[in-house]
Design an enzyme around this catalytic site. Structure first.
Site, PDB file in Angstrom:
ATOM      1  N   ILE A  48       2.169   2.930  32.113  1.00 24.66           N
ATOM      2  CA  ILE A  48       1.978   4.286  32.656  1.00 24.66           C
ATOM      3  C   ILE A  48       1.947   4.226  34.179  1.00 24.66           C
ATOM      4  O   ILE A  48       2.585   5.041  34.863  1.00 24.66           O
ATOM      5  CB  ILE A  48       0.683   4.916  32.109  1.00 24.66           C
ATOM      6  CG1 ILE A  48       0.833   5.235  30.620  1.00 24.66           C
ATOM      7  CG2 ILE A  48       0.332   6.185  32.886  1.00 24.66           C
ATOM      8  CD1 ILE A  48      -0.450   5.716  29.952  1.00 24.66           C
ATOM      9  N   GLN A  73       5.435   3.612  35.626  1.00 28.24           N
ATOM     10  CA  GLN A  73       6.270   4.797  35.491  1.00 28.24           C
ATOM     11  C   GLN A  73       5.811   5.924  36.412  1.00 28.24           C
ATOM     12  O   GLN A  73       6.623   6.629  37.012  1.00 28.24           O
ATOM     13  CB  GLN A  73       6.264   5.279  34.037  1.00 28.24           C
ATOM     14  CG  GLN A  73       7.011   6.569  33.788  1.00 28.24           C
ATOM     15  CD  GLN A  73       8.511   6.458  34.063  1.00 28.24           C
ATOM     16  OE1 GLN A  73       9.086   5.381  33.965  1.00 28.24           O
ATOM     17  NE2 GLN A  73       9.137   7.574  34.409  1.00 28.24           N
ATOM     18  N   GLU A  74       4.514   6.109  36.512  1.00 23.33           N
ATOM     19  CA  GLU A  74       3.965   7.228  37.277  1.00 23.33           C
ATOM     20  C   GLU A  74       4.121   7.058  38.780  1.00 23.33           C
ATOM     21  O   GLU A  74       4.508   8.003  39.475  1.00 23.33           O
ATOM     22  CB  GLU A  74       2.478   7.407  36.946  1.00 23.33           C
ATOM     23  CG  GLU A  74       2.187   7.948  35.549  1.00 23.33           C
ATOM     24  CD  GLU A  74       2.461   9.437  35.426  1.00 23.33           C
ATOM     25  OE1 GLU A  74       2.842  10.069  36.434  1.00 23.33           O
ATOM     26  OE2 GLU A  74       2.286   9.976  34.320  1.00 23.33           O
ATOM     27  N   SER A  75       3.774   5.897  39.301  1.00 15.72           N
ATOM     28  CA  SER A  75       3.699   5.756  40.755  1.00 15.72           C
ATOM     29  C   SER A  75       4.270   4.459  41.302  1.00 15.72           C
ATOM     30  O   SER A  75       4.310   4.278  42.522  1.00 15.72           O
ATOM     31  CB  SER A  75       2.243   5.843  41.197  1.00 15.72           C
ATOM     32  OG  SER A  75       1.532   4.675  40.778  1.00 15.72           O
ATOM     33  N   TYR A  94      10.219  10.340  30.070  1.00 13.85           N
ATOM     34  CA  TYR A  94       8.936   9.710  30.392  1.00 13.85           C
ATOM     35  C   TYR A  94       8.425   8.889  29.211  1.00 13.85           C
ATOM     36  O   TYR A  94       8.055   7.725  29.369  1.00 13.85           O
ATOM     37  CB  TYR A  94       7.923  10.791  30.763  1.00 13.85           C
ATOM     38  CG  TYR A  94       6.538  10.273  31.061  1.00 13.85           C
ATOM     39  CD1 TYR A  94       6.215   9.817  32.334  1.00 13.85           C
ATOM     40  CD2 TYR A  94       5.555  10.229  30.076  1.00 13.85           C
ATOM     41  CE1 TYR A  94       4.945   9.335  32.615  1.00 13.85           C
ATOM     42  CE2 TYR A  94       4.290   9.741  30.347  1.00 13.85           C
ATOM     43  CZ  TYR A  94       3.991   9.299  31.620  1.00 13.85           C
ATOM     44  OH  TYR A  94       2.737   8.812  31.891  1.00 13.85           O
TER      45      TYR A  94
END
Length: 226
Positions: A77, A80-82, A167
């Protein structure tokens, strides 16, 4: 706790990025002491019993154990997120490594969203809630993390949004291959000048008196540590 830094060709490389005290930290911490400590952590050595710093990897392990969410999921996560950027802000206002939205930050009582430790813990808490909400259904939980529970409930599963579909698949793919967690050392935003100073002196005791550490020793000599 163990902070490891090694040469680039070593299997353990904890020297790619070193993070100083968070921006919210008082000015008493943003001084030569903390700067020297950050530099010391970036040397090719291994240090134990450092109270004011830890690695991102260890924070994810702690979050995994605390909230019962797999390390692989949490790090996937985050990637993928940041891309593990603690200062990341999305166009929708999501903040930090785990990209926590302001409303969610309020619900989770996340007061310092750009603090790496607090942000990772909040993200682990949030995805754990979503997994419980959807009885362990990973696709639904990830979709809710990305698009919100209302959207998942409306469609009875992953909503047909291009971003959300990508996502979910991307996070699962990262889980399969393993996230590229940077070996970043994190200095607690709550660390006082005295605590950082004590850890610096402890760390320096273990530095070999070799040419490899000459530059560091010269720097520390200038501020009267050696």
């Amino acid at each position: 706790m163990k902070i490891s830094v090694a040469t680039a060709d070593s299997k353990v490389t904890y020297e790619e990025i070193i993070e100083g005290p968070a921006k919210e930290t008082s000015t008493s911490n943003t001084n030569a002491t903390s700067e020297a400590f950050v530099k010391a952590l970036n040397q090719k050595t291994v240090a134990d019993n450092i109270k004011t710093a830890t690695s991102y990897k260890d924070i994810f392990i702690e979050a995994s154990e605390k909230y019962g969410v797999s390390y692989d999921l949490l790090t996937a996560i985050a990637e993928q997120e940041s891309g593990f950027n603690p200062n990341a802000v999305s166009h929708t206002g999501a903040m930090g490594i785990m990209q926590i939205m302001p409303a969610t930050a309020n619900e989770l009582k996340l007061t310092h969203p750009f603090d790496a430790y607090e942000n990772i813990m909040a993200g682990a808490n949030y995805i754990s809630q979503k997994l419980k909400e959807y009885n362990g259904d990973l696709d639904k939980a990830l979709a809710a993390y990305n698009a919100g529970s209302n959207a998942v409930d409306m469609y009875g599963g992953v909503p047909p949004y291009g971003e959300t579909l990508s996502y979910v698949e991307n996070v699962k793919a990262i889980m399969q291959r393993g996230a590229n967690v940077p070996y970043t050392n994190y200095i607690s935003r709550n660390a006082s000048k005295a605590e950082i100073e004590a850890d610096l002196k402890l760390l320096l005791k273990d530095l070999p008196d070799t040419e490899e550490y000459a530059e560091l020793r010269n720097t520390l000599a200038e501020i009267n540590y050696l």
